[in-house]
Design a protein around this motif. Structure first.
Motif, PDB file in Angstrom:
ATOM      1  N   VAL A   7       0.789  -0.813  -0.015  1.00  0.00           N
ATOM      2  CA  VAL A   7       0.042  -0.008  -0.112  1.00  0.00           C
ATOM      3  C   VAL A   7       1.150   0.784  -0.472  1.00  0.00           C
ATOM      4  O   VAL A   7       2.127   1.002   0.547  1.00  0.00           O
ATOM      5  N   GLY A   9       0.753   5.269  -0.179  1.00  0.00           N
ATOM      6  CA  GLY A   9      -0.661   6.771  -0.204  1.00  0.00           C
ATOM      7  C   GLY A   9       0.332   7.936  -0.468  1.00  0.00           C
ATOM      8  O   GLY A   9       1.410   8.359  -0.515  1.00  0.00           O
ATOM      9  N   TYR A  26      -5.720   8.629   4.505  1.00  0.00           N
ATOM     10  CA  TYR A  26      -5.383   8.168   5.804  1.00  0.00           C
ATOM     11  C   TYR A  26      -6.935   7.521   5.829  1.00  0.00           C
ATOM     12  O   TYR A  26      -7.689   6.869   6.667  1.00  0.00           O
ATOM     13  N   ARG A  29      -7.591   3.630   4.451  1.00  0.00           N
ATOM     14  CA  ARG A  29      -6.374   3.211   5.721  1.00  0.00           C
ATOM     15  C   ARG A  29      -7.769   3.215   6.628  1.00  0.00           C
ATOM     16  O   ARG A  29      -7.855   1.657   7.590  1.00  0.00           O
ATOM     17  N   LYS A  34      -5.686  -2.522   5.825  1.00  0.00           N
ATOM     18  CA  LYS A  34      -4.994  -3.166   5.824  1.00  0.00           C
ATOM     19  C   LYS A  34      -6.172  -4.883   6.493  1.00  0.00           C
ATOM     20  O   LYS A  34      -5.687  -5.635   5.545  1.00  0.00           O
ATOM     21  N   ASP A  46       2.424  -1.859   4.355  1.00  0.00           N
ATOM     22  CA  ASP A  46       2.103  -0.625   4.091  1.00  0.00           C
ATOM     23  C   ASP A  46       3.429  -0.101   4.364  1.00  0.00           C
ATOM     24  O   ASP A  46       4.464   0.091   5.058  1.00  0.00           O
TER      25      ASP A  46
END
Length: 299
Positions: A7, A9, A26, A29, A34, A46
């Motif tokens: 992952v 971001g 954010y 997540r 996850k 992540d």
């Protein structure tokens, strides 16, 4: 499907006109991304977030290409990061941020998947250039950049161009396309399934064709999933909502068919804006859809 998901971001809001989409990674997540993926028996790494400049600390030098130097730098960083995780044999999921991040996502994926197809789930065409853009926002240009049209700096992210052949690109869910975008889509023979085709043919037929086209002669498919492709009743937290989109169930069937195709090698989830959302509904929809993409099913 790879056994490990990475992952990444990208809290990017420089390519978009409405603030807040930088909080998308954010929010996604927080919607248990996850944990949900791990329930499928996959490992999740992540990688944290790519560093993105704050808009207030930079000036706009070109109103037709807003924040071009900053978007370029983030795109290069993202391309390198995506290439790294793919070199490790991982399946990258890139969390936006606005849709300009797809310039970097696809540049990174295409370093490993030389013949890459793309399914572009979006209410919009994202085929503008600096010559056609009504806003100057780069999130309306990423698909054009990836097929080699537009600003030379953006087109050549990763050091090469084009990343995609138009005949392996499929837009799904379109219902708001600028007139000059429409001409570019037609001129380059890009397949575009609007909501008219989805209503008329059904999502199953549309996805059968989309997968066939995106996988014809390619080594894998990148899914670029803009949450504004989904109807605002299930995805209200986006910067440019358009009524009459893909329903929640249609979206799940599309993702399930992509999983069954065993062709998808990477994915980005973009345009989740928590400021405009209702109790993180859009982020939860994004997580639901990506889990279907990764193999979650009722039975």
């Amino acid at each position: 499907m790879k056994k490990t998901v990475s992952v990444i971001g990208v809290p990017m809001d420089l390519g978009q006109g409405r603030r807040g989409v930088d909080m998308g990674p954010y929010a996604i997540r927080y919607a248990s991304l996850k944990e949900r993926i791990e329930r499928l028996g996959l490992t999740v790494n992540d990688q944290g977030n790519i560093n993105v400049p704050t808009a207030e600390t930079h000036d706009i030098d070109n109103q037709k290409l807003k924040y071009l130097p900053e978007v370029t730098r983030v795109s290069e960083d993202l391309a390198a990061k995506v290439a790294d995780v793919m070199a490790d044999g991982h399946f990258p999921i890139i969390l936006g941020g606005d849709h300009s991040i797809a310039i970097g996502s696809i540049a990174g994926v295409a370093q490993h998947v030389k013949k890459l197809g793309v399914i572009w789930f979006d209410a919009h065409g994202d085929m503008n250039t600096e010559d056609t853009t009504p806003s100057g926002n780069i999130h309306g240009m990423p698909l054009a950049c990836c097929i080699g049209i537009g600003n030379e700096t953006l087109v050549n992210i990763g050091g090469y161009a084009p990343k995609l052949k138009p005949e392996n690109v499929v837009i799904v869910g379109a219902r708001s396309i600028d007139p000059e975008e429409r001409e570019l889509i037609r001129a380059h023979n890009i397949t575009c399934f609007t909501m008219h085709e989805i209503d008329k043919l059904g999502i199953a037929k549309v996805m059968e064709e989309a997968i066939r086209i995106a996988s014809a002669g390619t080594d894998g498919i990148h899914l670029s999933l803009d949450l504004d492709s989904i109807d605002p009743d299930m995805a209200p937290g986006v910067g440019t909502p358009v009524l009459g989109g893909v329903t929640y169930r249609e979206g799940h069937l599309a993702m399930e068919m992509l999983f069954q195709s065993d062709k998808v090698v990477s994915c980005d989830l973009v345009e989740v804006n928590p400021i405009l959302d209702e109790q993180n509904k859009t982020a939860r929809t994004a997580v639901d859809l990506v889990c279907s993409l990764l193999g979650e099913s009722t039975m």
